[in-house]
Write a protein that holds these residues in place. Structure first.
Motif, mmCIF file in Angstrom:
data_model
loop_
_atom_site.group_PDB
_atom_site.id
_atom_site.type_symbol
_atom_site.label_atom_id
_atom_site.label_comp_id
_atom_site.label_asym_id
_atom_site.label_seq_id
_atom_site.Cartn_x
_atom_site.Cartn_y
_atom_site.Cartn_z
ATOM 1 N N HIS A 154 10.730 -37.820 14.831
ATOM 2 C CA HIS A 154 10.984 -38.850 15.842
ATOM 3 C C HIS A 154 10.465 -38.318 17.171
ATOM 4 O O HIS A 154 10.968 -37.312 17.681
ATOM 5 C CB HIS A 154 12.473 -39.177 15.919
ATOM 6 N N GLY A 156 9.507 -39.159 21.072
ATOM 7 C CA GLY A 156 9.686 -40.055 22.199
ATOM 8 C C GLY A 156 8.863 -39.638 23.408
ATOM 9 O O GLY A 156 8.563 -38.457 23.594
ATOM 10 N N ARG A 177 7.594 -41.205 13.407
ATOM 11 C CA ARG A 177 8.114 -42.399 14.096
ATOM 12 C C ARG A 177 7.879 -42.217 15.596
ATOM 13 O O ARG A 177 8.464 -41.315 16.214
ATOM 14 C CB ARG A 177 9.605 -42.574 13.815
ATOM 15 N N HIS A 179 8.157 -43.408 19.470
ATOM 16 C CA HIS A 179 9.113 -44.182 20.267
ATOM 17 C C HIS A 179 8.725 -44.149 21.747
ATOM 18 O O HIS A 179 9.362 -43.439 22.551
ATOM 19 C CB HIS A 179 10.529 -43.624 20.111
ATOM 20 N N THR A 184 10.076 -49.334 23.209
ATOM 21 C CA THR A 184 11.221 -49.362 22.286
ATOM 22 C C THR A 184 12.510 -48.832 22.890
ATOM 23 O O THR A 184 13.542 -48.821 22.222
ATOM 24 C CB THR A 184 10.898 -48.542 21.023
ATOM 25 N N LEU A 187 15.190 -42.941 22.456
ATOM 26 C CA LEU A 187 15.429 -42.620 21.050
ATOM 27 C C LEU A 187 16.856 -43.006 20.656
ATOM 28 O O LEU A 187 17.809 -42.707 21.389
ATOM 29 C CB LEU A 187 15.234 -41.126 20.816
#
Length: 330
Positions: A154, A156, A177, A179, A184, A187
């Protein structure tokens, strides 16, 4: 995909490496808005020392500055070290100099590598990166992928344009992923880390706010699940009024008084004891010193709770003494 336990190579030693040399800038790339990719090589193409995912090097800069940068290239390639440098307009000047002044062929003096953030064996990894915190995570991804371990990243950042290495990460498909905050939001750490998972390690690197938030979400995870690397120190409030104490430098045969206004590092250096140091903030590990006797007052952001409880080593740039006397291997 079937998960396997990742058999990691032995981590690079956290203590200071003996390797120190002049390297040349072999290549420069714009990796994102404000992020420069820098390839370093030894003159003549000699092999650089080996390193493992999570390692960093010290880079000496004009004016006596020394800064730490994570290695984010390929550990199997001994010909080059790759760095990702975020130009911080409000920083202390090191990143601005690197981003603005470097050209191919520039000579830099470096020291290392050192690994305060080694990748430990696990069946699964949850990797969380914020901004330039992606740099130590990149080689971890390659190592986990090569070993067949299960993992998810993840990542960000403020905007997609500010997030480095997106093209490189795209090759891993939906394991990554992305972000961007302007698309979006922040996180969703409750969704990412809300349910503790067995046989899973969490690795996080990024700004202090992200690290603190991840640490809070991981309180219910099994002990030892979370591993973080900080770019800036967390202030430690002393228990009471600062007092002086004595430090016996065992190998040097000197006893040094450390007054309240000086660190151990400053006091022993003033007495003529040479100590490798870099960040002076308790985050890089360069000045880590063996404790032979006495109880350290740990104020660093690097040693684990178990390491602090053992009291075998300390970071003398920030930590002090719980008592009147320390004996150090200096």
């Amino acid at each position: 995909m079937t998960s396997t336990v990742f058999a990691a190579p032995a981590p690079t030693a956290r203590t200071a490496s003996d390797f120190e040399a002049e390297v040349v800038v072999a290549a420069l790339r714009a990796e994102a808005d404000g992020v420069v990719g820098v390839d370093l090589a030894l003159p003549g193409g000699a092999a650089l020392p080996p390193w493992t995912p999570g390692a960093h090097i010290d880079v000496e800069l004009p004016g006596g500055l020394t800064r730490q940068y994570s290695l984010c290239g390929e550990p199997a390639d001994p010909s080059r070290w790759r760095l990702g440098v975020l130009r911080e307009a409000d920083g202390r000047g090191g990143s601005r100099w690197l981003a603005d002044q470097l050209t191919v062929g520039t000579v830099l003096r470096v020291r290392g590598p050192r690994n305060n953030f080694p990748l430990h064996p696990a069946a699964r990894y949850v990797l969380v990166a914020g901004g330039i915190g992606i740099t130590p995570i990149l080689p971890m991804i390659r190592a986990a992928e090569a070993a067949g371990a299960d993992w998810v990243l993840h990542y960000g950042g403020r905007t997609r344009a500010s997030m480095a290495f997106l093209d490189e990460l795209a090759g891993y498909g939906d394991r990554v992923r992305i972000h961007p905050q302007d698309e979006t939001g922040l996180l969703d750490l409750d969704a990412i880390l809300g349910a503790p998972a067995a046989d899973t390690l969490v690795y996080c690197c990024g700004p202090t706010g992200l690290l603190d938030a991840v640490s809070e979400r991981c309180r219910e995870w099994p002990a030892g699940s979370l591993h973080v690397e900080r770019f800036t120190a967390v202030a430690v409030v002393p228990d009471g009024e600062e007092t002086g104490f004595e430090v016996v430098c065992e190998r040097s045969g000197l006893t040094v008084t450390v007054p309240p206004e000086l660190s151990i590092l400053e006091a022993v250096e003033n007495a003529g004891v040479s100590v490798l140091s870099s960040c002076t903030e308790g985050i890089c590990g360069t000045c880590e010193t063996t404790v032979l006797d006495g109880e350290p007052d740990h104020r660093d952001c690097l040693l684990t709770d178990d390491e602090k409880a053992a009291g075998d080593t300390m970071l003398i740039c920030v930590s002090r003494c719980r008592g009147a006397r320390l004996v150090l291997d200096l």
